[in-house]
Design an enzyme around this catalytic site. Structure first.
Site, mmCIF file in Angstrom:
data_model
loop_
_atom_site.group_PDB
_atom_site.id
_atom_site.type_symbol
_atom_site.label_atom_id
_atom_site.label_comp_id
_atom_site.label_asym_id
_atom_site.label_seq_id
_atom_site.Cartn_x
_atom_site.Cartn_y
_atom_site.Cartn_z
ATOM 1 N N LYS A 147 -5.601 -1.827 -3.295
ATOM 2 C CA LYS A 147 -4.938 -3.058 -2.814
ATOM 3 C C LYS A 147 -5.932 -4.209 -2.669
ATOM 4 O O LYS A 147 -7.124 -3.999 -2.473
ATOM 5 C CB LYS A 147 -4.177 -2.772 -1.518
ATOM 6 C CG LYS A 147 -2.938 -1.931 -1.834
ATOM 7 C CD LYS A 147 -1.953 -1.811 -0.728
ATOM 8 C CE LYS A 147 -0.719 -1.063 -1.254
ATOM 9 N NZ LYS A 147 0.197 -0.665 -0.203
ATOM 10 N N ARG A 178 -1.106 7.789 -0.131
ATOM 11 C CA ARG A 178 -0.524 7.445 -1.436
ATOM 12 C C ARG A 178 -1.628 6.807 -2.276
ATOM 13 O O ARG A 178 -2.211 5.806 -1.873
ATOM 14 C CB ARG A 178 0.637 6.479 -1.195
ATOM 15 C CG ARG A 178 1.425 6.108 -2.417
ATOM 16 C CD ARG A 178 2.578 5.181 -2.043
ATOM 17 N NE ARG A 178 3.346 4.791 -3.211
ATOM 18 C CZ ARG A 178 3.013 3.790 -4.021
ATOM 19 N NH1 ARG A 178 1.944 3.065 -3.779
ATOM 20 N NH2 ARG A 178 3.767 3.508 -5.072
HETATM 21 N N1 HH2 Z 1 2.620 0.434 -1.731
HETATM 22 C C1 HH2 Z 1 3.159 0.093 -2.917
HETATM 23 C C2 HH2 Z 1 4.377 0.674 -3.320
HETATM 24 N N2 HH2 Z 1 5.009 1.592 -2.547
HETATM 25 N N3 HH2 Z 1 5.075 2.916 -0.594
HETATM 26 C C3 HH2 Z 1 4.552 3.264 0.585
HETATM 27 N N4 HH2 Z 1 5.160 4.198 1.341
HETATM 28 N N5 HH2 Z 1 3.381 2.715 1.049
HETATM 29 C C4 HH2 Z 1 2.707 1.764 0.335
HETATM 30 O O1 HH2 Z 1 1.665 1.261 0.818
HETATM 31 C C5 HH2 Z 1 3.246 1.353 -0.937
HETATM 32 C C6 HH2 Z 1 4.468 1.957 -1.375
HETATM 33 C C7 HH2 Z 1 2.465 -0.883 -3.801
HETATM 34 O O2 HH2 Z 1 1.618 -0.249 -4.711
HETATM 35 P P1 HH2 Z 1 1.980 0.177 -6.236
HETATM 36 O O3 HH2 Z 1 3.090 1.152 -6.308
HETATM 37 O O4 HH2 Z 1 0.738 0.657 -6.886
HETATM 38 O O5 HH2 Z 1 2.369 -1.163 -6.957
HETATM 39 P P2 HH2 Z 1 3.760 -1.822 -7.351
HETATM 40 O O6 HH2 Z 1 4.555 -2.007 -6.108
HETATM 41 O O7 HH2 Z 1 3.341 -3.105 -8.019
HETATM 42 O O8 HH2 Z 1 4.475 -0.905 -8.299
#
Ligand code: HH2
Length: 278
Positions: free
Chosen positions: A214, A253
């Site tokens: 992040k 995660r």
């Molecule tokens: N962060 C993201 C997405 N889902 N779920 C939980 N429970 N906690 C988090 O911190 C979280 C999440 C954002 O990251 P990412 O999936 O890599 O990116 P994107 O939302 O652009 O797909």
């Protein structure tokens, strides 16, 4: 059933089947590539895989349920038939329902059940759920996030949603809480939440956290005023993960499963050294 591990936090591998996710967007849109990436993460020690069909990065726009389903269902089915524990990152009850029917074991909802049908769907399926805190919506959440007391407000909102989920029939043991690092939060809000994770752990619900790659990592861990790019944030992420583990987090995660498993295993050996001696 998703059960906590006693040796180390569960490691949830991230698999975004999206064209626009902030880190792995566009890489696993094809379900063959997605399944192969998931199997690699399982081989590296992931305990479960979080499949997402809609990006929630700052500025992301919403995806229609049909399109989200088209992206995630083949991956959920493929992994579930391999016996892999699958979580689905969705805020839509309709998507959650079909994914649960296709074999998903957990719904990871970054909107903490804002869809009024989500609690009922999860209660009926008896699945695990993650209620994550977000201020605002992805398109605008980073424009000017403000809190009186970020730690208290995040806890209050998550407890409220957890109680509503329980009222709708979701078992307490199935509910995970997540402070939502980067979701409507400044760098300082993120640091305060990570520093005071005990305030969520104290609630008695298991706590998970998503730190991996992040942007706040790149802003804090840089030696100068230039934020570290995505591919340079691993060490900072692992430092934050290990402290989160020390503060009682039971699931992490991550995009970087191999490194996260090793860091968690090492931290765990130190944290439990006295107990092992006895
Ligand atoms: N962060 C993201 C997405 N889902 N779920 C939980 N429970 N906690 C988090 O911190 C979280 C999440 C954002 O990251 P990412 O999936 O890599 O990116 P994107 O939302 O652009 O797909």
């Amino acid at each position: 059933m998703i059960t906590v591990r006693n040796d180390r936090p569960l490691i949830m591998g991230i698999l975004n089947v999206t064209p626009d996710s902030f880190s792995d967007g566009g890489r696993y849109l094809d379900s063959v590539a997605a399944l192969s990436r998931a199997r690699q993460m399982i081989a590296e020690g992931a305990d479960l895989i979080d499949v997402g069909g809609e990006s929630t990065r700052p500025g992301a726009t919403e995806v229609a349920p049909d399109e989200e389903l088209r992206r995630v269902i083949p991956v959920v089915e493929g992994l579930a038939s391999d016996g892999v524990k699958v979580s689905v990152d969705t805020s839509k009850a309709l998507v959650a329902k079909e994914c649960l029917e296709a074999g998903a074991a957990m719904i990871n909802d970054v909107s903490a059940f804002s869809d009024p049908h989500m609690a009922g769907v999860c209660a009926a399926a008896k699945c695990a759920v993650c209620l994550m805190h977000m201020q605002g919506a992805p398109r605008t959440m980073q424009s000017n996030p403000q809190y009186r007391d970020v730690v208290a407000e995040v806890r209050e909102l998550l407890l409220l949603r957890a109680r509503l989920a329980e009222k709708a029939g979701v078992c307490k043991e199935h509910i995970w809480l997540d402070p939502g690092i980067g979701f409507g939060k400044t760098v300082r809000h993120n640091l305060l939440l990570l520093c005071h994770l005990d305030s969520l752990v104290e609630t008695g619900y298991p706590v998970m956290v998503g730190i991996s790659r992040k942007s706040f990592l790149g802003k804090v861990a840089t030696p100068d005023e230039n934020p570290l790019p995505l591919e340079e944030r691993l060490e900072a992420g692992l430092a934050a993960q290990v402290l989160a583990q020390h503060n009682g987090v039971r699931m992490v995660r991550t995009h970087d499963v191999k490194a996260s498993v090793r860091a968690a295993t090492m931290a765990s050996a130190i944290i439990s050294a006295d107990a092992d001696e006895a």
